[in-house]
Design a protein around this motif. Structure first.
Motif, PDB file in Angstrom:
ATOM      1  N   PRO A  12       1.457  66.532  25.395  1.00  0.00           N
ATOM      2  CA  PRO A  12       1.772  65.942  26.694  1.00  0.00           C
ATOM      3  C   PRO A  12       0.931  64.695  26.956  1.00  0.00           C
ATOM      4  O   PRO A  12      -0.176  64.553  26.407  1.00  0.00           O
ATOM      5  CB  PRO A  12       1.435  67.060  27.682  1.00  0.00           C
ATOM      6  N   PRO A  13       1.412  63.806  27.808  1.00  0.00           N
ATOM      7  CA  PRO A  13       0.658  62.582  28.097  1.00  0.00           C
ATOM      8  C   PRO A  13      -0.621  62.880  28.880  1.00  0.00           C
ATOM      9  O   PRO A  13      -0.769  63.949  29.477  1.00  0.00           O
ATOM     10  CB  PRO A  13       1.637  61.769  28.950  1.00  0.00           C
ATOM     11  N   ARG A  42      13.883  68.620  28.558  1.00  0.00           N
ATOM     12  CA  ARG A  42      12.847  68.435  27.539  1.00  0.00           C
ATOM     13  C   ARG A  42      11.775  67.466  28.033  1.00  0.00           C
ATOM     14  O   ARG A  42      10.575  67.710  27.872  1.00  0.00           O
ATOM     15  CB  ARG A  42      13.487  67.918  26.247  1.00  0.00           C
ATOM     16  N   ASP A  43      12.192  66.369  28.662  1.00  0.00           N
ATOM     17  CA  ASP A  43      11.232  65.360  29.104  1.00  0.00           C
ATOM     18  C   ASP A  43      10.312  65.907  30.195  1.00  0.00           C
ATOM     19  O   ASP A  43       9.126  65.559  30.247  1.00  0.00           O
ATOM     20  CB  ASP A  43      11.965  64.117  29.608  1.00  0.00           C
ATOM     21  N   PHE A  44      10.849  66.753  31.072  1.00  0.00           N
ATOM     22  CA  PHE A  44      10.010  67.353  32.113  1.00  0.00           C
ATOM     23  C   PHE A  44       8.924  68.214  31.468  1.00  0.00           C
ATOM     24  O   PHE A  44       7.751  68.147  31.853  1.00  0.00           O
ATOM     25  CB  PHE A  44      10.854  68.200  33.063  1.00  0.00           C
ATOM     26  N   GLU A  45       9.332  69.025  30.488  1.00  0.00           N
ATOM     27  CA  GLU A  45       8.352  69.892  29.835  1.00  0.00           C
ATOM     28  C   GLU A  45       7.341  69.075  29.026  1.00  0.00           C
ATOM     29  O   GLU A  45       6.172  69.465  28.904  1.00  0.00           O
ATOM     30  CB  GLU A  45       9.054  70.919  28.942  1.00  0.00           C
ATOM     31  N   TYR A  46       7.776  67.945  28.498  1.00  0.00           N
ATOM     32  CA  TYR A  46       6.854  67.068  27.783  1.00  0.00           C
ATOM     33  C   TYR A  46       5.813  66.478  28.741  1.00  0.00           C
ATOM     34  O   TYR A  46       4.609  66.472  28.447  1.00  0.00           O
ATOM     35  CB  TYR A  46       7.625  65.942  27.090  1.00  0.00           C
ATOM     36  N   ILE A  47       6.258  66.011  29.887  1.00  0.00           N
ATOM     37  CA  ILE A  47       5.322  65.430  30.872  1.00  0.00           C
ATOM     38  C   ILE A  47       4.314  66.475  31.323  1.00  0.00           C
ATOM     39  O   ILE A  47       3.142  66.176  31.531  1.00  0.00           O
ATOM     40  CB  ILE A  47       6.097  64.854  32.068  1.00  0.00           C
TER      41      ILE A  47
END
Length: 332
Positions: free
Chosen positions: A161-162, A197-202
């Protein structure tokens, strides 16, 4: 992903089936029932979702304990208070998601979702848990509804994650992309899968990102005129593998997974509850303990069950016709 000889339809066929049956929902049934019109339907959905979504994260309550907790207010089974509060928090957040998704009390014109709503969902999910078992590493400004101020270690899938310093910009960019989502597009399942997917990545919060992300996914679905998707605990491995593939740039498996989950919810909860005995609905919505969907499909193919086959290849019948078929089968 399907194709000749695989025994499974290609992803495009799953998307076509989803689009056709959602169209049928609107034309025949008038769309999703409101919470006031069909409280029992939504109660059943959020009871199932509260159980399965928390179980994916390790909650050990069985479905009967969840039902008693949510419908009767009784905590039975001698589990840790945190586990009961996990389920209660999730159920409260799911109730809010479905009511605000279909009958919003306050809704920003031109927006599918807002930053405030994401934070509110997280607060509803996590506050009951936080009250009895706050995250041991949390600072005073990292409670329910607040973004993390910690770095997150790389996951086993390889995804990192970032940095927390980028969360505000990342999540605002995510909201902008979510508000460009177009329902009924040819690639809608993959587009919403990419957003999930992008929400879980953030990973915007210190804890509860999986539960919050699945509720945010369902808010997007309901506001796009689709039924919510329940991800069952038995499908945990498939779900996590699909997420891992999405992390590596292939969102197709996750799109198909979500499409199938929407269809299952449509058939299991919504269509049977709102379709009268003479309504023509997909066979999957008419299956029960007496006859599986496979049995009904075979009977339709052999002409023993009154049914119609649509241009999408789906057989459709009615509860009345299925009852007639089951009666005739007993007589034979």
């Amino acid at each position: 992903m399907g194709g000749k000889g695989s025994g499974r339809p290609a992803r495009s066929d799953i998307y076509l089936t989803l689009d056709t049956q959602i169209e049928e929902l609107w034309l025949r049934l008038g769309g999703l029932p409101t919470p006031d019109e069909a409280a029992d339907i939504w109660d059943d959905i959020w009871t199932a979702e509260a159980h399965h979504s928390t179980a994916i994260e390790g909650n050990t309550l069985v479905i009967k304990q969840v039902e008693q907790l949510l419908k009767e207010g009784r905590a039975v089974g001698g589990k840790a208070l945190k586990e009961y509060n996990e389920v209660k928090g999730y159920a409260d957040a799911a109730t809010w998601v479905y009511r605000e998704g279909i009958q919003p009390s306050s809704f920003s014109p031109g927006s599918i979702i807002t930053l405030h709503e994401i934070r509110n969902i997280h607060q509803l999910v996590m506050q009951p848990v936080w009250d009895v078992a706050p995250h041991p590493d949390a600072g005073g400004d990292e409670g329910p509804g607040s973004f993390r101020r910690h770095e997150i270690a790389q996951f086993s899938s390889g995804m990192k994650p970032p940095s927390w310093t980028l969360i505000d910009a990342e999540i605002r960019g995510w909201v902008d992309r979510a508000n460009k989502l177009k329902a009924r597009g040819e690639q809608f399942p993959e587009e919403i899968a990419q957003l999930h997917r992008d929400f879980e990545y953030i990973h915007p919060f210190l804890d509860g990102n999986g539960r919050t992300g699945r509720l945010v996914l369902n808010l997007l679905l309901v506001r796009s005129y689709y039924p919510p998707a329940i991800i069952y605990k038995g499908d945990r491995s498939k779900y996590l593998k699909a997420l891992a593939r999405a992390d590596n740039g292939d969102v197709g498996a996750l799109g198909e997974f979500i499409a199938r989950a929407i269809l299952q919810n449509l058939h299991q909860f919504i269509v049977p509850a709102v379709a009268g005995p003479s309504k023509i609905v997909p066979l999957a919505a008419l299956a029960n303990g007496e006859a599986s969907s496979t049995t009904l499909r075979v009977a339709a193919n052999r002409g023993r069950l009154k049914a119609h086959k649509g241009p999408d290849g789906q057989w459709r019948s009615s509860r009345k016709w299925v009852d007639e078929y089951l009666t005739s089968r007993v007589k034979r």
